[in-house]
Design an enzyme around this catalytic site. Structure first.
Site, PDB file in Angstrom:
ATOM      1  CG  ASP A   1      -1.973  -1.161   1.117  1.00 44.97           C
ATOM      2  OD1 ASP A   1      -2.340  -1.548  -0.014  1.00 44.97           O
ATOM      3  OD2 ASP A   1      -2.376  -1.685   2.174  1.00 44.97           O
TER       4      ASP A   1
ATOM      5  N   PRO B   1     -23.457  -8.481 -10.738  1.00 44.28           N
ATOM      6  CG  PRO B   1     -24.642 -10.498 -10.717  1.00 44.28           C
ATOM      7  CD  PRO B   1     -24.790  -9.042 -10.376  1.00 44.28           C
TER       8      PRO B   1
ATOM      9  CE  LYS C   1     -10.675  -5.363   1.830  1.00 44.58           C
ATOM     10  NZ  LYS C   1      -9.419  -4.700   1.422  1.00 44.58           N
TER      11      LYS C   1
ATOM     12  CB  SER D   1       3.250 -17.463  15.228  1.00 48.23           C
ATOM     13  OG  SER D   1       2.981 -16.514  16.220  1.00 48.23           O
TER      14      SER D   1
HETATM   15  O1  3DU Z   1      -2.526  -3.456   8.105  1.00 51.32           O
HETATM   16  P1  3DU Z   1      -1.475  -3.682   7.044  1.00 51.32           P
HETATM   17  O2  3DU Z   1      -0.656  -2.473   6.708  1.00 51.32           O
HETATM   18  O3  3DU Z   1      -0.639  -4.904   7.343  1.00 51.32           O
HETATM   19  O4  3DU Z   1      -2.260  -3.983   5.655  1.00 51.32           O
HETATM   20  C1  3DU Z   1      -3.294  -4.917   5.541  1.00 51.32           C
HETATM   21  C2  3DU Z   1      -3.805  -4.971   4.137  1.00 51.32           C
HETATM   22  O5  3DU Z   1      -4.824  -5.944   4.035  1.00 51.32           O
HETATM   23  C3  3DU Z   1      -4.409  -3.676   3.617  1.00 51.32           C
HETATM   24  O6  3DU Z   1      -4.150  -3.608   2.224  1.00 51.32           O
HETATM   25  C4  3DU Z   1      -5.877  -3.838   3.874  1.00 51.32           C
HETATM   26  O7  3DU Z   1      -6.672  -3.097   2.979  1.00 51.32           O
HETATM   27  C5  3DU Z   1      -6.061  -5.333   3.647  1.00 51.32           C
HETATM   28  N1  3DU Z   1      -7.167  -5.932   4.396  1.00 51.32           N
HETATM   29  C6  3DU Z   1      -7.256  -5.845   5.744  1.00 51.32           C
HETATM   30  O8  3DU Z   1      -6.369  -5.268   6.380  1.00 51.32           O
HETATM   31  C7  3DU Z   1      -8.349  -6.440   6.409  1.00 51.32           C
HETATM   32  C8  3DU Z   1      -9.305  -7.090   5.749  1.00 51.32           C
HETATM   33  O9  3DU Z   1     -10.291  -7.653   6.396  1.00 51.32           O
HETATM   34  C9  3DU Z   1      -9.193  -7.184   4.369  1.00 51.32           C
HETATM   35  C10 3DU Z   1      -8.110  -6.603   3.728  1.00 51.32           C
END
Ligand code: 3DU
Length: 233
Positions: free
Chosen positions: A29, A84, A79, A194
């Site tokens: 991101d 459809p 997402k 983990s």
């Molecule tokens: O929190 P982080 O920076 O490790 O990023 C998590 C990624 O996964 C981010 O792109 C977010 O949009 C995605 N994600 C979730 O964090 C939670 C969900 O339920 C679905 C997708």
């Protein structure tokens, strides 16, 4: 500096399932395009896939999907939540750009999820069940079991379940059988690789703790080590 291209040789190719070696997926991101590409090059040989979401696509261009696909399997976390026909159009365009997988919402219903699976043309569709952030318990958690069952029935390749609530990963595993479980929420959101993996996740999705680190390769190696030391329950 990593040079191996995991998509060549014994690695994964277009239309094949993503490899399962480190069980770590990078959520890229990072919105500075150059740094995003640098991070991707740093960790492509360590992670099993790179997940791209709207922030980086909007900060650069959809061409970023194609660029990343030369380094790694790419999952488009769009997402997708629509009728459809629109779902089908979005998934086809992502696949045309080089996506090996696309994440869609399930609350739109089975016709939309089936449209995604069909448009993916052999690539993988992952359905969001329960979201990992605190608000995820308000609306997604009560529907998660039924969304997971629907993902199975629609022929999805897997689901997304929260590393922030590992016991929910275990509950989802009991429903989805052999389907893949990808689990975000590790690190910045407080979950651990983990516990998610030991509760039945196939992969953990890690973003800020890797791409936001001063040394992303070392940060990725740390998660990969933790994953390696964890076996499924
Ligand atoms: O929190 P982080 O920076 O490790 O990023 C998590 C990624 O996964 C981010 O792109 C977010 O949009 C995605 N994600 C979730 O964090 C939670 C969900 O339920 C679905 C997708």
């Amino acid at each position: 500096m990593p040079t191996a291209n995991p998509k060549s040789g014994t690695g994964v190719g277009i239309g094949e399932n993503m490899r399962k070696e480190s069980r770590v997926i990078l959520a890229l991101d990072e919105v500075r395009e150059e740094r995003a590409l640098w991070v991707a090059e740093q960790v492509a040989d360590l992670v099993d896939a790179i997940k791209i979401n709207w922030p980086l696509v909007l900060a650069s261009s959809p061409e970023m999907i194609t660029k990343l696909s030369r380094l790694s399997s790419v999952i488009c976390d769009f997402k997708v939540a629509d009728i459809p026909n629109t779902v089908s159009l979005i998934v086809s365009q992502a696949v045309r750009r080089g996506a090996d997988g696309v994440i869609v919402h399930g609350f739109t219903g089975s016709d939309s999820v089936k449209a995604a699976v069909q448009a993916a043309d052999g690539r993988q569709i992952f359905v969001v069940t329960e979201m990992s952030h605190p608000g995820g318990v308000e609306y997604t958690a009560p529907a998660a079991e039924s969304l997971a069952r629907m993902a199975v029935d629609c022929g999805a390749s897997g689901i997304i379940a929260p590393a922030t609530r590992p016991e929910r990963v275990a509950a989802m595993r009991r429903i989805v059988g052999d389907l893949l479980i990808l689990s975000p929420g590790v690190g910045a959101q407080g979950g651990s690789a983990s516990s998610a993996l030991s509760k039945g996740a196939d992969y953990v999705i890690v973003g800020r703790s890797i791409y936001g680190a001063e040394a992303p390769r070392e940060a990725a190696m740390q998660v990969v080590r933790e994953a390696r030391e964890t076996s499924h329950q």
